[in-house]
Each structure stands twice: as structure tokens, then as C-alpha cells.
Enzyme design. Structure first.
Site, PDB file in Angstrom:
ATOM      1  N   ASP A   8      -3.666 -23.510  -1.285  1.00 22.53           N
ATOM      2  CA  ASP A   8      -4.322 -24.563  -0.500  1.00 22.53           C
ATOM      3  C   ASP A   8      -3.445 -25.807  -0.525  1.00 22.53           C
ATOM      4  O   ASP A   8      -3.169 -26.363  -1.591  1.00 22.53           O
ATOM      5  CB  ASP A   8      -5.699 -24.868  -1.095  1.00 22.53           C
ATOM      6  N   ASP A 110      -3.995 -24.816   6.564  1.00 24.56           N
ATOM      7  CA  ASP A 110      -3.563 -25.285   5.247  1.00 24.56           C
ATOM      8  C   ASP A 110      -3.927 -24.372   4.099  1.00 24.56           C
ATOM      9  O   ASP A 110      -3.820 -24.768   2.940  1.00 24.56           O
ATOM     10  CB  ASP A 110      -4.151 -26.674   4.981  1.00 24.56           C
ATOM     11  N   GLU A 111      -4.362 -23.140   4.361  1.00 21.10           N
ATOM     12  CA  GLU A 111      -4.720 -22.288   3.237  1.00 21.10           C
ATOM     13  C   GLU A 111      -4.536 -20.811   3.579  1.00 21.10           C
ATOM     14  O   GLU A 111      -4.602 -20.407   4.740  1.00 21.10           O
ATOM     15  CB  GLU A 111      -6.155 -22.544   2.772  1.00 21.10           C
TER      16      GLU A 111
END
Length: 353
Positions: A8, A110-111
Site C-alpha cells: 500500500d 496505490d495498492e
């Protein structure tokens, strides 16, 4: 044991902006809307410095301005974030673990989940792989990430919060209830505010209480499938396998927040047509026609209504889709049509690939 990592990026959107504007390092930065807190819009990401003032994602920009008057407000630049995200995911896919390429399941900009591919050898300590991931992402993008380590996807996902920022944390069957037991049920990945409220009404407010609950009672109150599933989340067991297949969207949508409420229904219909044309461009890029049209309307002061219809046949004809979307305005209740409109959204669901 087969390990799963949840990668993350730390304050991703804000971090990209700070990287582009180094002079903002250490300052409270809020990214959202057109970057003007006097306008309607919501926070996409706040830097850690801004979060100390209570600013969070999804908060109206005007509220963020009141909480943090000295914050720097920036507009959303989606193409820039997409480009950095692609670099992050390419970096992850280039890594190996146990002597074989790793599997990567992208969850968003973002992850992602990361796990060993088939035929792997000795995985070693997962902390060592987490450190490699963090170092590789930093070297490739200049940005920091945190890594949750778990013995399944659910525990890895929940572990990440304990490692942020720039750190790692491990959750397994051995320490799951020790770490998570006293936390509210909403802390579980997969349980939102509405479900947490339903569980609280049954006297189940913590993860430990939900884990120890009667599956039969949950099935009776919350449904034969979802009731036991929520209990499984509380035990850390209701985890999906890591799936590296690329995400294929079912639908595309666009929405617009008006700075001044609209009360002219002819103008509102024109806005619906314009939004439909924009979404049509998105589904044309997919090469898949629409089978269902959805309309989202936010009425003053803050009442959200949704309507949808299934089309007689799949189509990407602009006029057909536009008029179908406009027809959904007629499904509003009479008292709803007396309220001005502050937001419109159009969603087109596509045929399967």
C-alpha cells in the site's frame, strides 16, 4: 506456509504531488476536486500533516479548509497518478520470490497483493521479501510504501494499517484475535458503516464478539450467505485467493458536481446527455456495448437518488443511450422534482468481455 503481502503506497496521491512540488514537503497538502476549497468537491487524499488536523478522504473541501486553514489545496491530476501507479505495478511484477516470478493482484492505483508464483522454492522470512518490495518501489518511483504480511489476503490487508507509514506488520492465525479482537467490526476489510451498525444492533461491536457469535443467529438476521461470511471475516478466515488476472470493469461512469444548484429540468436533461456522451467514449474504448443505464442524482440539501434500467438490446448508439438516461429523470417522485440538483452521474454497464 504460503505468504501474501499487501503493498500500500503511503499517502499516494499527496506523495505524487509533493514529489512534483518539493517545496510542499512537510506542509499540510490536500488534493481534491479542482483544488479550490471554496467550491464543491471532496478530498481525494490528504498528506499526513493535514490528517493531523482531522482532514480525511471523502471530506468536503470546505470542511477540510475549516479544519486546516493553512493547508495547500491542489486539483486532482488523474493521468499523473495513473502513470506512477503503472510504474509501481511494473516494479512489483519484475520481482521474484522463492526463485519464481511473483503474482500481483492490483487493487487500485496505490495498492496490490503480492504472492509467490507456482512452483516456488523456499520463501524464507516474509519480512525479507517485504523489505525488498519497499526498497524496489522506492528506487523505481522515489515513493514509500507499507507492507502488510499475512497468511491469507484478508490478514495481509488488515495488517498494513499497523505498519503505516513506511513499515511492515504481520497478522496470522496465531496473533489475529490478540491484535484485532478489541477493535470495532468496521476495522475489518469488508465491513462498512451500515453492516457495522447492523452487527451492533445484535450486540456485536468488536471483532472478538463477532468471531465468537452464533453463525445460526447471523444467518437468520443477516442472510444465510452474508451472516456466516461476516463471522468468517472476524476470525480472519474469509479470505479470497490471490487473483493475478487483470481487472475487467463491468461498467464505466462519470459524474459532475455543480457549483450552483440546477433547477431547470431542461438544462438538467442536457447535462445528463453530456455525461452520457462522456461515458460512451469510455465504453467505446473497451469495445463493449452497454446493456444497462444508471443515473445518480444528488438533490439539495444532500439527498442521493439512483435509478436504472436494462436496455432492450446491447447498444453503443449515442442517442439511444442518452434518451434512456434522460428517461430516468421521469422516475423521480414528484416531491423530488421540486428540489434543485447539485450532482449528476451516469453509469453504463457493459456486456461481459
Amino acid at each position: 506456509m504460503t505468504w501474501v503481502l499487501h503493498v500500500d503506497m503511503d499517502q499516494f496521491i499527496a506523495a505524487v504531488e509533493i514529489q512534483r512540488h518539493p517545496e510542499l514537503a512537510g506542509l499540510p497538502v490536500v488534493v481534491g476536486g479542482r483544488g479550490d476549497p471554496s467550491e464543491r468537491g471532496v478530498v481525494s487524499t490528504a498528506s499526513y500533516e493535514a490528517r493531523q488536523f482531522g482532514v480525511g478522504s471523502g471530506m468536503p473541501l470546505r470542511v477540510a479548509k475549516r479544519k486546516c486553514p493553512d493547508a495547500v489545496f491542489l486539483p486532482v491530476d488523474a493521468p499523473a497518478y495513473e502513470a506512477v501507479s503503472e510504474s509501481v505495478m511494473a516494479t512489483l511484477r519484475a520481482l521474484s520470490w522463492g526463485g519464481v516470478p511473483i503474482l500481483v493482484q492490483v487493487l487500485g492505483w496505490d495498492e496490490a497483493f503480492v504472492g509467490p508464483g507456482p512452483g516456488h522454492g523456499d520463501l524464507g522470512e516474509p519480512q525479507a521479501m517485504a523489505a525488498r518490495v519497499m526498497a524496489s518501489v522506492l528506487a523505481a518511483t522515489g515513493l514509500h510504501c507499507s507492507v502488510g504480511i499475512g497468511d491469507n489476503t484478508l490478514r495481509a490487508k488488515n495488517a498494513t494499517d499497523f505498519g503505516k507509514p513506511r513499515g511492515t506488520f504481520m497478522l496470522t492465525a496465531a496473533n489475529w484475535l490478540e491484535v484485532m479482537g478489541d477493535r470495532p467490526t468496521r476495522a475489518l476489510w469488508g465491513i462498512g458503516a451500515k453492516t457495522a451498525a447492523k452487527l451492533a444492533a445484535l450486540g456485536l461491536e468488536t471483532v472478538a464478539q463477532l468471531a465468537a457469535s452464533d453463525p445460526g443467529v447471523l444467518a437468520a438476521e443477516l442472510g444465510p450467505t452474508m451472516g456466516p461470511y461476516y463471522r468468517g471475516l472476524a476470525t480472519g478466515a474469509s479470505a479470497q485467493p490471490l487473483d493475478p488476472e487483470p481487472y475487467v470493469p463491468r461498467a464505466h461512469g462519470r459524474e459532475t458536481t455543480f457549483q450552483t444548484d440546477l433547477d431547470d429540468w431542461a438544462a438538467i436533461a442536457d447535462e445528463v446527455r453530456a455525461l452520457t456522451a462522456r461515458v460512451l467514449e469510455d465504453i467505446d474504448a473497451e469495445g463493449r456495448p452497454a446493456v444497462r443505464v444508471g443515473l445518480k442524482i444528488r438533490l439539495a440539501p444532500f439527498i442521493t437518488v439512483t435509478r436504472s434500467l436494462t436496455l432492450p438490446a446491447p447498444t453503443n448508439d449515442r442517442q439511444t443511450l442518452s434518451e434512456a438516461a434522460v428517461s430516468l429523470l421521469d422516475r423521480l417522485e414528484p416531491e423530488q422534482r421540486d428540489r434543485p440538483v447539485r450532482l449528476l452521474g451516469v453509469r453504463l454497464e457493459m456486456t461481459p468481455p
